[in-house]
Design a protein around this motif. Sequence first.
Motif, PDB file in Angstrom:
ATOM      1  N   LEU A  94       0.831  -1.207   0.000  1.00  0.00           N
ATOM      2  CA  LEU A  94       0.000   0.000   0.000  1.00  0.00           C
ATOM      3  C   LEU A  94       0.868   1.260   0.000  1.00  0.00           C
ATOM      4  N   ASN A  95       1.968   1.209   0.743  1.00  0.00           N
ATOM      5  CA  ASN A  95       2.906   2.331   0.751  1.00  0.00           C
ATOM      6  C   ASN A  95       3.519   2.506  -0.637  1.00  0.00           C
ATOM      7  N   HIS A  96       3.921   1.408  -1.238  1.00  0.00           N
ATOM      8  CA  HIS A  96       4.568   1.448  -2.549  1.00  0.00           C
ATOM      9  C   HIS A  96       3.623   1.960  -3.636  1.00  0.00           C
ATOM     10  N   TRP A  97       2.394   1.459  -3.645  1.00  0.00           N
ATOM     11  CA  TRP A  97       1.445   1.806  -4.704  1.00  0.00           C
ATOM     12  C   TRP A  97       0.760   3.149  -4.495  1.00  0.00           C
ATOM     13  N   PHE A  98       0.393   3.459  -3.234  1.00  0.00           N
ATOM     14  CA  PHE A  98      -0.447   4.630  -2.978  1.00  0.00           C
ATOM     15  C   PHE A  98       0.214   5.703  -2.123  1.00  0.00           C
ATOM     16  N   GLY A  99       1.433   5.438  -1.628  1.00  0.00           N
ATOM     17  CA  GLY A  99       2.131   6.420  -0.804  1.00  0.00           C
ATOM     18  C   GLY A  99       1.552   6.560   0.600  1.00  0.00           C
ATOM     19  N   ILE A 100       0.732   5.610   1.024  1.00  0.00           N
ATOM     20  CA  ILE A 100       0.190   5.645   2.387  1.00  0.00           C
ATOM     21  C   ILE A 100       1.331   5.303   3.344  1.00  0.00           C
ATOM     22  N   ALA A 124      -1.033   2.399   6.897  1.00  0.00           N
ATOM     23  CA  ALA A 124      -1.370   1.248   6.050  1.00  0.00           C
ATOM     24  C   ALA A 124      -1.502  -0.021   6.889  1.00  0.00           C
TER      25      ALA A 124
END
Length: 182
Positions: free
Chosen positions: A43-49, A54
């Motif tokens: 989620l961090n990688h894809w959406f920057g959360i 996350a």
Amino acid sequence: MREFLIKYGLVLAGGAIQGLGMGLFLFPNSIPSGGAGGIAILLNHWFGISDGLALWIVNSSMLLFGVTYFGKRFVLWTIVGITTTSVSIQFFEQFVFIPDRHLIVDLVLGSIFLGIGIGMLMRQDVSNGGVGVVAMIIAAGKEILPGKPLFYINCFVFFVTAAVIDWKIILLAFPANGFPRK
């Protein structure tokens, strides 16, 4: 009241120590600490959360499934633990900087702190959330120990995370999580 305060303190400490291991040592190297940790990294990688938020989202959503199986008290204590972990991850990622990182040192220290934190939570009959809850539900339905479904779920998440981020994290993730027990 005294027993409640002791349990509350131990759950907070366990969550904070787990968060220290994840936020200061494992997550900066994209090493998933388990299935929920791997999903949080994705989620961090894809959406920057942020990793902490996350992880809280993943843990909380999976924990909703656990209410009917484990009861409200278990879920409430687990929410305290996973919230403390997520806040700790956020704190360590934002305010603590390690200038010269060494991957193996980070892996070893992260695994030690993660294990101590999870152990403290489990001794208080509190889950660290995540796919462990799903594995416990599967295990209860099939009358098997939760280690097997947890291992398979974690492996799947590790492979997906490795395919997206970097294949070397598969080798790094297993020592951080241990191997399945009978």
